[in-house]
Enzyme design. Structure first.
Site, PDB file in Angstrom:
ATOM      1  N   ASP A  10      22.068   2.114  60.154  1.00  0.00           N
ATOM      2  CA  ASP A  10      20.651   2.299  59.199  1.00  0.00           C
ATOM      3  C   ASP A  10      21.157   2.303  57.824  1.00  0.00           C
ATOM      4  O   ASP A  10      22.409   2.657  57.528  1.00  0.00           O
ATOM      5  CB  ASP A  10      20.150   3.408  59.824  1.00  0.00           C
ATOM      6  CG  ASP A  10      18.935   3.829  59.047  1.00  0.00           C
ATOM      7  OD1 ASP A  10      18.155   2.891  58.908  1.00  0.00           O
ATOM      8  OD2 ASP A  10      18.665   4.901  58.559  1.00  0.00           O
ATOM      9  N   ASP A  12      18.807   3.428  54.752  1.00  0.00           N
ATOM     10  CA  ASP A  12      18.306   4.544  53.891  1.00  0.00           C
ATOM     11  C   ASP A  12      18.524   5.964  54.768  1.00  0.00           C
ATOM     12  O   ASP A  12      18.133   6.047  55.986  1.00  0.00           O
ATOM     13  CB  ASP A  12      16.751   4.243  53.756  1.00  0.00           C
ATOM     14  CG  ASP A  12      16.643   3.099  52.926  1.00  0.00           C
ATOM     15  OD1 ASP A  12      17.421   2.700  52.114  1.00  0.00           O
ATOM     16  OD2 ASP A  12      15.315   2.513  52.955  1.00  0.00           O
ATOM     17  N   THR A  52      17.910  -2.638  59.230  1.00  0.00           N
ATOM     18  CA  THR A  52      16.829  -1.383  58.480  1.00  0.00           C
ATOM     19  C   THR A  52      15.560  -2.192  58.288  1.00  0.00           C
ATOM     20  O   THR A  52      15.295  -3.565  58.518  1.00  0.00           O
ATOM     21  CB  THR A  52      17.418  -1.609  57.141  1.00  0.00           C
ATOM     22  OG1 THR A  52      16.679  -0.926  56.207  1.00  0.00           O
ATOM     23  CG2 THR A  52      17.526  -2.968  56.507  1.00  0.00           C
ATOM     24  N   CYS A 102       5.855  -5.964  65.778  1.00  0.00           N
ATOM     25  CA  CYS A 102       6.638  -7.212  65.916  1.00  0.00           C
ATOM     26  C   CYS A 102       7.841  -6.899  66.712  1.00  0.00           C
ATOM     27  O   CYS A 102       8.081  -5.862  67.245  1.00  0.00           O
ATOM     28  CB  CYS A 102       7.374  -7.458  64.275  1.00  0.00           C
ATOM     29  SG  CYS A 102       8.346  -5.956  63.869  1.00  0.00           S
ATOM     30  N   CYS A 104      11.016  -6.988  65.883  1.00  0.00           N
ATOM     31  CA  CYS A 104      12.190  -6.513  65.053  1.00  0.00           C
ATOM     32  C   CYS A 104      12.231  -5.130  64.517  1.00  0.00           C
ATOM     33  O   CYS A 104      13.018  -4.819  63.961  1.00  0.00           O
ATOM     34  CB  CYS A 104      12.467  -7.505  64.077  1.00  0.00           C
ATOM     35  SG  CYS A 104      11.168  -8.019  62.863  1.00  0.00           S
ATOM     36  N   ASP A 131      19.555   8.018  61.026  1.00  0.00           N
ATOM     37  CA  ASP A 131      19.364   9.348  60.576  1.00  0.00           C
ATOM     38  C   ASP A 131      18.054   9.366  61.378  1.00  0.00           C
ATOM     39  O   ASP A 131      17.328  10.637  60.873  1.00  0.00           O
ATOM     40  CB  ASP A 131      19.275   9.527  59.246  1.00  0.00           C
ATOM     41  CG  ASP A 131      18.087   8.792  58.475  1.00  0.00           C
ATOM     42  OD1 ASP A 131      17.947   7.518  58.898  1.00  0.00           O
ATOM     43  OD2 ASP A 131      17.344   9.373  57.671  1.00  0.00           O
TER      44      ASP A 131
END
Ligand SMILES: [Mg+2]
Ligand SMILES: [Zn+2]
Length: 194
Positions: A10, A12, A52, A102, A104, A131
């Site tokens: 991931d 952020d 992400t 979606c 994704c 996280d």
């Protein structure tokens, strides 16, 4: 073709501070430990693949060209430190994780399947580090081993996961400890993680 093991990462809250919706690379603060973590994983033969959710694009906070430029510089920072990323896959859609609009958005497996196709990855021998609960659920959805980090939203995620009965295979203080655990777990190379 030999399929590679990957560590999905991931962005952020995992590789960099979660500062909301950064539109410019200057707003992105990469954890110094992230470079070392990726370097160690790459040296052990793992592909390093960022997955992400960038809902800020779907919500109009920034455009596709800005996100591309941000990711070009993000990748460049890792490459300069000998920790080249193998791919950065983004969901640009606005939908909330609870009701994705979606295929994704994490926790749906779309980005993982796309990366596996394009990069030749063995998902069953791979790991996912993130996280948030969606990161853990995404890891499970693609058949990888999910690892939670306590940076970013990790502490709230740990509590939420505990309550929902969904368990990461490991909870790490941060990205470097997660990488160390993966390296210990993933030895010897070439086969399943367990
Ligand atoms: Mg995150
Ligand atoms: Zn999407």
């Amino acid at each position: 073709m030999t399929m590679r093991r990957a560590v999905f990462l991931d962005r952020d809250g995992t590789l960099n501070e979660d500062t909301g919706y950064p539109a410019d690379f200057r707003q992105v603060h990469i954890y110094p430990a992230a470079f070392e973590a990726v370097r160690l994983l790459k040296r052990a033969g793992f592909a390093a693949v960022v997955v992400t959710h960038q809902a800020g694009l779907g919500r109009g906070y920034f455009g596709a060209a800005e996100l591309d430029e941000l990711h070009r510089r993000f990748a460049e920072e890792f490459r300069r430190r000998g920790a080249g990323l193998d791919g950065i896959y983004s969901c640009p859609h606005a939908g909330e994780a609870a009701e994705p609009e979606c295929a994704c958005a994490k926790p749906l497996p779309g980005l993982g399947f796309q990366a596996a196709r394009e990069l030749g990855l063995d998902l069953g021998a791979s790991f996912m580090v993130g996280d948030k609960p969606v990161d853990v659920r995404f890891g499970l959805a693609i058949g990888a081993v999910p690892v939670l980090v306590l940076t970013g939203y990790g502490r709230a995620a740990a509590a939420a996961l505990e309550a929902s009965g969904v368990r990461p295979a490991h909870t790490a203080a941060g990205i470097l400890e997660a990488a160390s655990w993966i390296l210990a777990k993933g030895r010897p190379s070439g086969h399943g993680p367990v």
